[in-house]
Design a protein around this motif. Structure first.
Motif, mmCIF file in Angstrom:
data_model
loop_
_atom_site.group_PDB
_atom_site.id
_atom_site.type_symbol
_atom_site.label_atom_id
_atom_site.label_comp_id
_atom_site.label_asym_id
_atom_site.label_seq_id
_atom_site.Cartn_x
_atom_site.Cartn_y
_atom_site.Cartn_z
ATOM 1 N N GLY A 1 0.783 -1.231 0.000
ATOM 2 C CA GLY A 1 0.000 0.000 0.000
ATOM 3 C C GLY A 1 0.813 1.279 0.000
ATOM 4 N N ARG A 2 2.134 1.163 -0.182
ATOM 5 C CA ARG A 2 2.966 2.368 -0.211
ATOM 6 C C ARG A 2 3.796 2.410 -1.489
ATOM 7 N NH1 ARG A 2 6.859 1.861 2.906
ATOM 8 N NH2 ARG A 2 6.466 -0.360 3.170
ATOM 9 N N VAL A 3 4.174 3.632 -1.914
ATOM 10 C CA VAL A 3 5.076 3.770 -3.051
ATOM 11 C C VAL A 3 6.496 3.655 -2.523
ATOM 12 C CG1 VAL A 3 5.996 5.384 -4.754
ATOM 13 C CG2 VAL A 3 3.528 5.186 -4.436
ATOM 14 N N ILE A 4 7.261 2.692 -3.041
ATOM 15 C CA ILE A 4 8.635 2.595 -2.552
ATOM 16 C C ILE A 4 9.602 3.316 -3.477
ATOM 17 C CG2 ILE A 4 8.383 0.548 -1.093
ATOM 18 C CD1 ILE A 4 9.381 -1.112 -3.395
ATOM 19 N N GLU A 5 9.211 3.509 -4.740
ATOM 20 C CA GLU A 5 9.992 4.385 -5.606
ATOM 21 C C GLU A 5 9.175 4.708 -6.857
ATOM 22 O OE1 GLU A 5 14.081 3.970 -5.555
ATOM 23 O OE2 GLU A 5 14.432 4.886 -7.505
ATOM 24 N N ALA A 6 9.395 5.892 -7.400
ATOM 25 C CA ALA A 6 8.670 6.291 -8.600
ATOM 26 C C ALA A 6 9.551 7.214 -9.423
ATOM 27 C CB ALA A 6 7.372 7.009 -8.225
ATOM 28 N N GLY A 7 9.415 7.144 -10.740
ATOM 29 C CA GLY A 7 10.188 8.014 -11.616
ATOM 30 C C GLY A 7 10.275 7.417 -13.005
ATOM 31 N N PRO A 8 11.121 8.034 -13.877
ATOM 32 C CA PRO A 8 11.299 7.478 -15.220
ATOM 33 C C PRO A 8 11.822 6.054 -15.132
ATOM 34 C CG PRO A 8 12.296 9.657 -15.042
ATOM 35 C CD PRO A 8 11.864 9.271 -13.662
ATOM 36 N N VAL A 9 11.418 5.214 -16.087
ATOM 37 C CA VAL A 9 11.790 3.801 -16.055
ATOM 38 C C VAL A 9 13.300 3.629 -15.891
ATOM 39 C CG1 VAL A 9 11.986 1.749 -17.491
ATOM 40 C CG2 VAL A 9 9.824 2.945 -17.339
#
Lengths: 356, 233
Positions: free
Chosen positions: A202-210
């Motif tokens: 239920g949490r974002v552990i990382e996000a960004g460009p592939v």
């Protein structure tokens, strides 16, 4: 297009508490089953009313729990492709496609997804892959502002998956719609996505460009074996004397092998990260036919490999090369490079000239 | 069996029963669908109470139901007096009252059948329709209703058969007035009170059995079709 999501919801047994931004292109929500990916998509679609949060699409507030704002599902214009298709069993394929009532002619979508032979059938008489193609077509024909695809391939066997993948390439190149693509299969996600959001518990552990996120430990163990790539659109030009075909992409000219169709035909090109080599400058003589001017947008080191997000004009490409090969390039964001693309790429013909 | 056994009075009872049952079924159908939908799809305070209320006529002695209707809708009843003064509407001891009694008694069967049909419809299909821009009403009319249609017909047929057989509540609420409220069951009962009417009783009994059999068979055939349809035939 920017979709900004910040939601918290208590399911009792599980909690959802996350925030991310989807900047257009294909944004993949990746994570194990039960991580909360589907709940996020349901909240964006309006099928789940989060206990707390705010969802904004291009400045339009869809959900704001503090301001007590909630745009109902039917007013959001989100093309939702469900994992189980959810075709209406009492309607034919043609009637299913027409349900969204956007007023648009179905011809282009029927061509794009090869649905012509299925129109008079009922869903019970379709294979799993055909059902998902119809479901995608139905979502497209509702005149959506973006597409939400929740594990559209998860219920299919490998052969059917392979049957659908080319259609996804065509879809991304053809419609230019922003897509949220939910999957727990790395190979699906990396094949198409420009932005990656890793979700766990239920949490974002990382996000960004592939290129940046693909090296994260949550996906990196599967990533080296999964073909990373992106899809761009091209227009077929003249067939050359040596058998290669000229293709005009937004980022430059390419010469590709294989039967790509008549001059003027539009194609979706799936360019794998391993098919790109990079150079700071070209030597006088180079044994390559496809050289694109690119700039470095994002980069990430993982083990012995470097993954790069590149901009070729308006198109995004992903490249992956060994660290040893990248070292002499002295990579930094914004740097201009020459990208050498192998002439063998997967190409899918697209119907109709694109009308913007 | 010789239908000549039926005199004009018996024929009148058959015609009246058909009219009362048809009106009772058709009028209670929209309300039945609404209540069934609410019970199947919505969670609200009083859900259990509504469910109990709907089922009450099924478990109460019919005489009690008839008496409650009389108290409520009789000429001096709580609602009846108001209806009479405001609209000049009287249902007590009229065929319309018989239809109300039959409708109330058949209501639980109708609601149960429709509710089962609605619960068999995947709510995911209704969600999918909403994402395609359909309003709640359109979702119901174009997705839910076509999928429950055979189940709905089955419920209506059952309700009609139940209405045809209604006796206790009817005779308590509207008595048994020939040509007005004397339905088949009341006619059988009345004929039984008079010696030498056994032939008429037999004829009416056979008609009752025939109507009931046709209703049950029709209802089951429609229910089977409903199952096939939702499975996506």
């Amino acid at each position: 297009m920017t979709l900004s999501v910040r939601i918290a919801h208590d399911f009792g047994a599980a909690q959802l508490d996350l925030a991310f931004e989807a900047p257009g292109g294909v944004t993949a929500l990746y994570g194990p089953s039960g991580a909360g990916k589907t709940s996020v998509v349901n909240a964006v679609a309006g099928l789940l009313k989060p206990g707390n949060g705010r969802i904004v699409l291009d400045g339009e507030v869809l959900v704001d729990t503090q301001a007590r704002q909630f745009v109902p599902v039917r007013k959001r214009r989100m093309g939702y492709v469900f994992q189980d298709g959810r075709l209406f069993p009492h309607l034919t394929v043609a009637q299913n496609l027409a349900y969204g009532r956007s007023g648009a002619s179905p011809d282009r979508v029927v061509d794009l997804l090869d649905l012509g032979g299925l129109l008079t059938r009922y869903p019970a008489r379709l294979s799993g892959g055909e059902k998902q193609r119809v479901a995608i077509g139905r979502a497209l024909l509702s005149g959506p502002r973006m597409l939400l695809m929740d594990e559209p391939l998860a219920s299919l066997d490998p052969a059917r998956k392979a049957e659908i993948l080319p259609y996804l390439d065509r879809l991304v190149a053809e419609t230019k719609l922003p897509v949220i693509y939910v999957s727990h299969a790395a190979e699906e996600v990396l094949r198409l996505a420009t932005t990656l959001v890793l979700i766990e518990d239920g949490r974002v552990i990382e996000a960004g460009p592939v290129a940046e996120v693909a090296a994260h430990p949550a996906i990196a163990p599967v990533a080296p074996n999964a073909p990373v790539g992106t899809v761009i659109e091209g227009v077929v030009g003249a067939r050359q004397a040596d058998g290669l075909t000229e293709v005009a992409a937004a980022g430059g000219q390419l010469y590709l092998s294989g039967d790509l169709g008549a001059p003027g035909a539009r194609v979706a090109l799936h360019i794998g990260a391993e098919e790109i080599t990079l150079a700071a400058a070209l030597p006088a003589a180079v044994g390559a036919v496809n050289v694109l001017d690119v700039t470095v947008d994002a980069m990430r080191l993982s083990g012995q490999m470097v993954t790069l997000g590149l901009l070729a004009g308006p198109d995004r490409l992903t490249a992956r090369l060994p660290r040893r090969a990248a070292l002499p390039l002295e990579l930094r964001p914004g740097q201009a490079l020459k990208a050498i693309v192998r002439p063998v790429v997967q190409a899918q013909r697209l119907p109709y000239p694109l009308v913007e | 069996m010789d239908l000549d056994l039926l005199g004009p009075a018996e024929w009148e009872a058959v015609r009246l029963s058909l009219r009362v049952s048809l009106v009772a079924t058709l009028v209670s159908l929209p309300l039945g669908i609404f209540v069934a939908y609410a019970l199947a799809r919505w969670r609200f305070p009083g859900h259990g109470l509504l469910n109990g209320l709907v089922h009450l006529p099924l478990v109460l002695p019919p005489v009690v139901t008839g008496y409650l209707l009389l108290v409520l809708l009789g000429r001096r009843g709580v609602l009846g007096e108001w209806l009479n003064e405001t609209f000049g509407l009287v249902v007590a001891f009229r065929w319309t009252g018989a239809a109300i009694a039959a409708g109330v008694m058949a209501f639980p069967l109708l609601v149960r059948a429709v509710r089962l049909a609605i619960e068999a419809v995947d709510p995911g299909l209704e969600e999918a329709a909403a994402t395609l821009g359909a309003s709640r009403v359109r979702v119901f009319l174009t997705v839910t209703l076509p999928l429950i249609w055979p189940g709905l017909l089955a419920g209506a047929v059952l309700a009609f058969a139940k209405a045809m057989g209604e006796f206790g509540a009817t005779i308590t609420f509207v008595a048994a007035i020939p040509g007005e409220t004397l339905t088949i069951p009341s006619a059988i009962y009345t004929a039984l009170q008079v010696p030498g009417r056994e032939d008429a009783v037999l004829a009416l009994v056979v008609i009752s059995i025939a109507v009931a059999m046709v209703a049950v068979l029709l209802s089951e055939a429609l229910a089977r079709r409903a199952a096939r349809r939702i499975a996506g035939a």
